[in-house]
Design a protein around this motif. Structure first.
Motif, PDB file in Angstrom:
ATOM      1  N   ILE A 179      -4.900  -9.376   6.874  1.00 18.68           N
ATOM      2  CA  ILE A 179      -3.983  -8.365   6.355  1.00 18.68           C
ATOM      3  C   ILE A 179      -4.502  -7.827   5.029  1.00 18.68           C
ATOM      4  N   ALA A 180      -4.512  -6.507   4.901  1.00 18.24           N
ATOM      5  CA  ALA A 180      -4.845  -5.870   3.626  1.00 18.24           C
ATOM      6  C   ALA A 180      -3.585  -5.926   2.770  1.00 18.24           C
ATOM      7  N   ASN A 181      -3.594  -6.812   1.795  1.00 23.98           N
ATOM      8  CA  ASN A 181      -2.396  -7.092   1.007  1.00 23.98           C
ATOM      9  C   ASN A 181      -2.723  -7.094  -0.490  1.00 23.98           C
ATOM     10  N   SER A 182      -3.146  -5.971  -1.075  1.00 22.72           N
ATOM     11  CA  SER A 182      -2.893  -4.650  -0.517  1.00 22.72           C
ATOM     12  C   SER A 182      -4.179  -3.826  -0.327  1.00 22.72           C
ATOM     13  N   LEU A 183      -5.356  -4.405  -0.530  1.00 22.99           N
ATOM     14  CA  LEU A 183      -6.600  -3.643  -0.445  1.00 22.99           C
ATOM     15  C   LEU A 183      -7.666  -4.414   0.322  1.00 22.99           C
ATOM     16  N   ALA A 184      -8.243  -3.759   1.323  1.00 23.94           N
ATOM     17  CA  ALA A 184      -9.406  -4.305   2.029  1.00 23.94           C
ATOM     18  C   ALA A 184     -10.459  -3.205   2.047  1.00 23.94           C
ATOM     19  N   PHE A 214      -5.856  -6.844  12.650  1.00 24.63           N
ATOM     20  CA  PHE A 214      -5.941  -6.443  11.254  1.00 24.63           C
ATOM     21  C   PHE A 214      -4.710  -5.622  10.896  1.00 24.63           C
ATOM     22  N   HIS A 215      -3.879  -6.145  10.006  1.00 19.42           N
ATOM     23  CA  HIS A 215      -2.677  -5.475   9.550  1.00 19.42           C
ATOM     24  C   HIS A 215      -2.901  -4.922   8.149  1.00 19.42           C
ATOM     25  N   ILE A 216      -2.055  -3.978   7.773  1.00 14.87           N
ATOM     26  CA  ILE A 216      -2.118  -3.410   6.434  1.00 14.87           C
ATOM     27  C   ILE A 216      -0.694  -3.235   5.923  1.00 14.87           C
ATOM     28  N   THR A 217      -0.454  -3.588   4.688  1.00 15.38           N
ATOM     29  CA  THR A 217       0.879  -3.462   4.123  1.00 15.38           C
ATOM     30  C   THR A 217       1.241  -1.983   3.968  1.00 15.38           C
ATOM     31  N   PRO A 218       2.529  -1.665   3.933  1.00 13.05           N
ATOM     32  CA  PRO A 218       2.933  -0.254   3.844  1.00 13.05           C
ATOM     33  C   PRO A 218       2.303   0.504   2.687  1.00 13.05           C
ATOM     34  N   SER A 219       2.108  -0.164   1.556  1.00 11.96           N
ATOM     35  CA  SER A 219       1.492   0.497   0.406  1.00 11.96           C
ATOM     36  C   SER A 219       0.004   0.213   0.301  1.00 11.96           C
ATOM     37  N   ALA A 242      -2.090   3.281   4.655  1.00 11.54           N
ATOM     38  CA  ALA A 242      -1.697   2.514   5.832  1.00 11.54           C
ATOM     39  C   ALA A 242      -1.587   3.361   7.099  1.00 11.54           C
ATOM     40  N   GLU A 243      -0.862   4.456   7.036  1.00 11.05           N
ATOM     41  CA  GLU A 243      -0.648   5.263   8.231  1.00 11.05           C
ATOM     42  C   GLU A 243      -1.949   5.837   8.776  1.00 11.05           C
ATOM     43  N   MET A 252      -8.661   2.065  12.438  1.00 13.32           N
ATOM     44  CA  MET A 252      -9.239   1.090  11.511  1.00 13.32           C
ATOM     45  C   MET A 252      -8.379  -0.166  11.396  1.00 13.32           C
ATOM     46  N   SER A 253      -7.073  -0.008  11.572  1.00 14.67           N
ATOM     47  CA  SER A 253      -6.140  -1.125  11.473  1.00 14.67           C
ATOM     48  C   SER A 253      -5.220  -1.108  12.685  1.00 14.67           C
ATOM     49  N   ASP A 254      -4.642  -2.267  13.010  1.00 16.26           N
ATOM     50  CA  ASP A 254      -3.802  -2.373  14.200  1.00 16.26           C
ATOM     51  C   ASP A 254      -2.342  -2.026  13.947  1.00 16.26           C
ATOM     52  N   LYS A 255      -1.837  -2.399  12.759  1.00 20.14           N
ATOM     53  CA  LYS A 255      -0.399  -2.250  12.550  1.00 20.14           C
ATOM     54  C   LYS A 255      -0.064  -2.274  11.066  1.00 20.14           C
ATOM     55  N   ILE A 256       1.003  -1.590  10.698  1.00 21.25           N
ATOM     56  CA  ILE A 256       1.535  -1.670   9.342  1.00 21.25           C
ATOM     57  C   ILE A 256       2.565  -2.795   9.302  1.00 21.25           C
ATOM     58  N   SER A 257       2.313  -3.791   8.480  1.00 20.46           N
ATOM     59  CA  SER A 257       3.203  -4.947   8.394  1.00 20.46           C
ATOM     60  C   SER A 257       3.200  -5.472   6.969  1.00 20.46           C
ATOM     61  N   THR A 258       4.294  -6.091   6.570  1.00 15.50           N
ATOM     62  CA  THR A 258       4.292  -6.818   5.304  1.00 15.50           C
ATOM     63  C   THR A 258       3.657  -8.178   5.529  1.00 15.50           C
ATOM     64  N   PHE A 259       3.232  -8.799   4.448  1.00 16.60           N
ATOM     65  CA  PHE A 259       2.663 -10.142   4.552  1.00 16.60           C
ATOM     66  C   PHE A 259       3.668 -11.100   5.175  1.00 16.60           C
TER      67      PHE A 259
END
Length: 299
Positions: free
Chosen positions: A140-145, A159-164, A254-255, A262-269
């Motif tokens: 998870i990119a929490n918050s940068l990958a 691979f998830h990414i946080t909303p921000s 994220a969007e 590049m990422s599968d889903k927007i999710s919080t940690f």
């Protein structure tokens, strides 16, 4: 000149890192090489480093943090990265330990990194890709990958990414630092005694020749090709798509990261963590059922 060895090593690396963060480190190095002094806290504040040594009880998810500047062996960076850098060797060791531990059902890579040097990153990403068949390895990119951090994240099962959050910065660069004018102003003129036609090509004591610049570019292109081909394989897309649609060196929010593939889903940690731990509880209740692997950052 203080820190000459570190400055030389810094300029001699191939970097898969956000260029802005690289400039922060470069400027800090120049400040310190000129005699500037900073506390460890001030170093961390300048480059945005941080440390997370969470330890929770339970037996479900191994949380492995990937924070700050990434390097194969963080001792190279100890003067400039401050606390919070990540060693690819240490992360690989922690992942292997988690995969071998029967009490661990899945692994969560908690990533907040601008990237770093190329060395060690392809090997770590390949290991993650191969081991994800034995146990789920979620990133998870929490918050940068960014850059090298995205290279690592792309190899995970998900691979998830946080909303921000942000992800991307796929690219490689190198620097040649011409020190000849500075040396001349100091009354110094190094002489390199060498054998081998190209042994001292691109050295920092003289201006960069066209031939040497072309060789440096070849090295950058080689690592960039490794980067894009690896991401293409891990994300199940073509190399051409990675080069054309995955930001061309820019980071995506994220969007855009999800819509581009590049990422599968927007999710919080917490959402990812709750799902992996198999609990319906949130917050502290979910945390109690997690096995956290602690990274010791030896700087």
């Amino acid at each position: 000149m203080r820190y000459l060895r570190i400055v030389t090593a810094f300029s001699g690396q191939h970097w898969a890192i956000q260029e802005g963060k690289w400039r922060d480190i470069r400027d800090l190095l120049r400040f310190k090489s000129g005699g500037g002094m900073l506390t460890q806290e001030e170093v961390a504040d300048r480059i945005g480093a941080r440390v997370d040594k969470r330890e929770t009880k339970g037996t479900a998810v191994a949380i492995i943090p990937v924070y700050g500047v990434i390097a194969q062996r963080m001792s190279l960076m100890d003067e400039i990265s401050g606390p919070g850098g990540t060693s690819t060797e240490r992360v690989m060791k922690d992942i292997k330990a988690a995969v071998a531990d029967p009490a661990v059902s899945s692994i969560l890579l908690d990533i907040d990194s601008p990237g770093g040097t190329v060395y060690g990153v392809p090997e770590l990403a390949k290991e993650i890709y191969e081991l994800r068949g034995r146990k789920p390895i979620v990133a998870i990119a929490n918050s940068l990958a960014a850059s090298a951090a995205y290279w690592i994240a792309s190899a995970a099962s998900e691979f998830h990414i946080t909303p921000s959050g942000e992800a991307g910065s796929i690219g490689v660069f190198a620097e040649h630092l011409d020190m000849s004018k500075w040396l001349e102003s100091e009354g110094l003129k190094p002489t390199l005694i060498h054998a081998g036609e190209y042994k001292i090509e691109g050295n920092q004591y003289e201006p960069l020749s066209d031939e040497a610049a072309a060789e440096i570019q070849r090295g950058v292109d080689r690592y960039y090709g490794m980067f894009t081909k690896a991401v293409a394989k891990y994300r199940g897309v073509s190399d051409a798509k990675v080069r054309s649609d995955f930001g061309k060196g820019r980071v995506f929010g994220a969007e855009e990261a999800v819509s581009s593939g590049m990422s599968d889903k927007i999710s919080t940690f917490e959402q990812v963590l709750t799902r992996l731990s198999g609990t319906k509880s949130s917050g502290k209740a979910a945390q109690l059922q997690i096995e956290s692997i602690k990274n010791e950052f030896e700087l």
